[in-house]
Every structure is written in structure tokens, then in C-alpha cells.
Design a protein around this motif. Structure first.
Motif, PDB file in Angstrom:
ATOM      1  N   GLU A   2      97.988  15.540  73.492  1.00 43.15           N
ATOM      2  CA  GLU A   2      97.457  16.216  75.144  1.00 43.15           C
ATOM      3  C   GLU A   2      97.348  17.730  75.133  1.00 43.15           C
ATOM      4  N   LEU A   3      97.701  18.287  74.263  1.00 45.04           N
ATOM      5  CA  LEU A   3      98.164  19.824  74.208  1.00 45.04           C
ATOM      6  C   LEU A   3      98.584  20.739  73.474  1.00 45.04           C
ATOM      7  N   PHE A   4      97.801  21.683  72.904  1.00 45.40           N
ATOM      8  CA  PHE A   4      97.833  22.424  71.602  1.00 45.40           C
ATOM      9  C   PHE A   4      98.726  23.746  72.613  1.00 45.40           C
ATOM     10  N   LEU A   5      99.263  24.920  72.459  1.00 43.13           N
ATOM     11  CA  LEU A   5      99.424  26.324  72.631  1.00 43.13           C
ATOM     12  C   LEU A   5      99.573  27.138  71.775  1.00 43.13           C
ATOM     13  N   LEU A   6      98.286  28.151  71.592  1.00 46.28           N
ATOM     14  CA  LEU A   6      98.780  28.944  70.015  1.00 46.28           C
ATOM     15  C   LEU A   6      98.889  30.421  71.308  1.00 46.28           C
ATOM     16  N   GLY A   7     100.063  30.950  70.514  1.00 48.90           N
ATOM     17  CA  GLY A   7     100.278  32.774  70.687  1.00 48.90           C
ATOM     18  C   GLY A   7     100.071  33.098  70.043  1.00 48.90           C
ATOM     19  N   ILE A   8      99.626  35.113  69.763  1.00 47.13           N
ATOM     20  CA  ILE A   8      99.663  35.770  69.884  1.00 47.13           C
ATOM     21  C   ILE A   8     100.398  37.110  70.622  1.00 47.13           C
ATOM     22  N   ASP A   9     101.421  36.902  69.399  1.00 49.12           N
ATOM     23  CA  ASP A   9     102.163  38.288  70.019  1.00 49.12           C
ATOM     24  C   ASP A   9     101.760  39.251  70.234  1.00 49.12           C
ATOM     25  N   SER A 101     107.069  16.211  70.279  1.00 49.63           N
ATOM     26  CA  SER A 101     105.836  17.810  69.964  1.00 49.63           C
ATOM     27  C   SER A 101     106.270  18.668  68.587  1.00 49.63           C
ATOM     28  N   LEU A 102     105.879  19.630  67.909  1.00 52.97           N
ATOM     29  CA  LEU A 102     105.580  19.934  67.253  1.00 52.97           C
ATOM     30  C   LEU A 102     105.849  21.912  67.277  1.00 52.97           C
ATOM     31  N   ILE A 103     107.111  21.953  67.480  1.00 52.95           N
ATOM     32  CA  ILE A 103     107.238  23.295  67.829  1.00 52.95           C
ATOM     33  C   ILE A 103     107.478  24.474  66.436  1.00 52.95           C
ATOM     34  N   MET A 104     107.079  25.363  66.431  1.00 54.89           N
ATOM     35  CA  MET A 104     106.651  26.215  65.460  1.00 54.89           C
ATOM     36  C   MET A 104     106.402  27.912  65.935  1.00 54.89           C
ATOM     37  N   ASN A 105     108.078  28.694  65.394  1.00 57.91           N
ATOM     38  CA  ASN A 105     107.759  30.068  65.367  1.00 57.91           C
ATOM     39  C   ASN A 105     108.220  30.746  66.905  1.00 57.91           C
ATOM     40  N   VAL A 106     108.415  29.781  67.689  1.00 59.95           N
ATOM     41  CA  VAL A 106     108.302  30.280  69.731  1.00 59.95           C
ATOM     42  C   VAL A 106     109.638  31.346  69.526  1.00 59.95           C
ATOM     43  N   PRO A 107     109.362  32.623  70.194  1.00 63.33           N
ATOM     44  CA  PRO A 107     110.574  33.030  70.525  1.00 63.33           C
ATOM     45  C   PRO A 107     111.058  32.455  70.914  1.00 63.33           C
ATOM     46  N   GLN A 108     112.746  32.905  70.879  1.00 60.32           N
ATOM     47  CA  GLN A 108     113.904  32.459  72.430  1.00 60.32           C
ATOM     48  C   GLN A 108     114.298  30.869  71.969  1.00 60.32           C
ATOM     49  N   THR A 109     114.003  30.548  70.692  1.00 61.40           N
ATOM     50  CA  THR A 109     113.850  28.925  70.822  1.00 61.40           C
ATOM     51  C   THR A 109     115.331  28.967  69.662  1.00 61.40           C
ATOM     52  N   TYR A 110     115.705  30.249  69.927  1.00 63.90           N
ATOM     53  CA  TYR A 110     117.174  30.106  68.090  1.00 63.90           C
ATOM     54  C   TYR A 110     118.124  30.075  68.574  1.00 63.90           C
ATOM     55  N   PRO A 185     101.829  11.079  65.322  1.00 67.56           N
ATOM     56  CA  PRO A 185     101.456  11.974  65.811  1.00 67.56           C
ATOM     57  C   PRO A 185     101.531  11.891  66.991  1.00 67.56           C
ATOM     58  N   TRP A 186     101.559  13.996  67.291  1.00 65.07           N
ATOM     59  CA  TRP A 186     102.307  14.816  68.265  1.00 65.07           C
ATOM     60  C   TRP A 186     101.398  15.063  69.399  1.00 65.07           C
ATOM     61  N   LYS A 187     102.443  14.960  70.449  1.00 70.35           N
ATOM     62  CA  LYS A 187     101.915  15.305  71.752  1.00 70.35           C
ATOM     63  C   LYS A 187     101.395  16.394  72.099  1.00 70.35           C
ATOM     64  N   SER A 188     102.634  17.723  71.906  1.00 70.69           N
ATOM     65  CA  SER A 188     102.045  18.557  71.964  1.00 70.69           C
ATOM     66  C   SER A 188     102.556  19.692  70.890  1.00 70.69           C
TER      67      SER A 188
END
Length: 230
Positions: A2-9, A101-110, A185-188
Motif C-alpha cells: 500500500e505504501l512505498f517511501l523512498l528517501g534520497i538524503d 513492513s520492510l524498513i531499510m537504512n532509515v536514519p534515526q532507527t538504531y 507480502p509487505w504492506k509498507s
């Protein structure tokens, strides 16, 4: 999904448009032609840690409690890194209705916190072992050379060596994303390129100087980011 967020820092809006228009980022150009590109105000204070925390929680610093990369540790005057434990607001993937959810390399999550799905922390991450949930995914990530950040000391060996390191880290991260994309079957899904921020910090003058021998290397890196987007 349902949701894909792509960040380009570290990529300004005007620069994305410029690189898209000049065919450095043709896949991004297609997205821009079929979507909407709008200016946004950053978080207050205007620092990456606070901004990324706002992106994933929908709150300002008063709500999520991140005001910078460091803060006083509770009950002392000792400075420590802010982290996922600093957050007083839940990221969107922790909501009961979020689904896997599959969350990869998002800052401030460690360090990686337990969640419904898979998470690999972004900067500031100190140790891959504590950056991965569920922990049984650690072995495979190590086998492909996944890194929580590029080795910044390599800039001392020259800009070419440094960009080579940025490419190595990006390749491993994108390999991990593609490997896991269809496995559940990721939702996000949220994935962030942070090598662009590192590149801008150390080669910005080469981008601005059209006579620089490193300018094409700068543009080639963004072209590879765009290829991965495609």
C-alpha cells in the motif's frame, strides 16, 4: 503493497529537477512527469536527525523528542547520541494497523526495535548486529557486505576511492532491498539512499565546478541511484 517511501538524503528539490531535466536521472524524470514535485519546509530545528524522526512519526520535535544528533542523557550532563530509544512517538510501521513492513537504512532507527516485519537501521548506527530485526537476518546481510555506513576515512585516499566506497555500500543495500522485496507480502516499504548526502558533503565543489575532473564521477553516482530507482 500500500505504501512505498523512498528517501534520497541531502538532495534538494531544485537539484532533483535539474538532474532529471539533464538526463542524469531519466527514471526520476518519468516519475516527475507523472507526479507532483513540491517544496517542503524542514523540521525545526533544521537538522537531519529531527527531520527524519518527523518523517516517520508525523510529529515535530516537541512530539517525538529528537532535537539533534546528541542530547543529555537522563539525569546527567553526559552527551550521548539520540537513537530509536529517544523517540516518544511511534514510527508509522509500529502502528497496530500498519501490517508487515520492510524498513531499510532509515536514519534515526538504531538500535533496531522489535516490529512486524524487517528493519535495518540507518545512521547513526554503530554496529550492524544491533541494527537488524529480526536478528536471524544478520548473517545474510553480513555475507553480502552490508554496511551501516560508508567508511568515511577513505576520503583521505582520494575522491575516487571514496566514491568507490559509496558505490559498494549502495550496491549491497540495493541488493538487500531487491532480495527481500518479494519475499513477504509487505504492506509498507521504506528505503533511503544516504550515500547522496555523503557525496554532496565531499564533492559539492566538483558538482558546481564544470571544469572539475571529478564532476562526471559525481553525476555518475546520481545516475546509478536513478538506475536503482528504475
Amino acid at each position: 503493497m500500500e505504501l512505498f517511501l523512498l528517501g534520497i538524503d541531502g538532495l534538494p528539490r531544485w537539484m532533483l529537477q535539474q538532474l532529471a531535466d539533464s538526463d542524469v536521472m531519466p527514471h526520476s524524470a518519468k516519475l516527475l512527469r507523472t507526479g507532483t514535485l513540491v517544496p517542503m519546509k524542514s523540521a525545526l530545528p533544521e537538522v537531519s536527525s529531527a527531520a527524519w524522526a518527523s518523517i516517520v512519526t508525523g510529529c515535530n520535535s516537541g512530539g517525538h523528542n529528537v532535537f539533534g544528533f546528541t542530547d543529555l542523557m537522563d539525569g546527567s550532563y553526559t552527551l550521548g547520541f539520540t537513537s530509536s530509544r529517544t523517540l516518544r512517538a511511534k514510527p508509522f510501521w509500529a502502528d497496530a494497523s500498519a501490517g508487515p513492513s520492510l524498513i531499510m537504512n532509515v536514519p534515526q532507527t538504531y538500535p533496531a526495535q522489535p516490529m512486524n516485519g524487517m528493519l535495518v537501521s540507518g545512521f547513526v548506527a554503530l554496529d550492524l548486529k544491533r541494527a537488524v530485526h529480526p536478528p536471524e537476518q544478520l548473517g545474510w546481510l553480513e555475507s553480502i557486505g552490508y554496511a551501516v555506513d560508508a567508511d568515511m576515512s577513505l576520503v583521505e585516499q582520494g575522491k575516487a576511492r571514496f566514491v568507490q566506497e559509496l558505490r559498494r555500500v549502495m550496491d549491497a543495500r540495493c541488493q538487500a532491498l531487491h532480495h527481500h522485496w518479494d519475499r513477504e507480502p509487505w504492506k509498507s516499504v521504506m528505503f533511503v539512499f544516504t550515500g547522496t548526502d555523503r557525496l554532496n558533503h565531499y564533492l559539492w565543489e566538483d558538482f558546481e565546478d564544470r571544469s572539475s575532473p571529478f564532476r562526471q564521477m559525481f553525476l555518475d553516482y546520481y545516475h546509478e541511484v536513478d538506475r536503482q530507482i528504475g
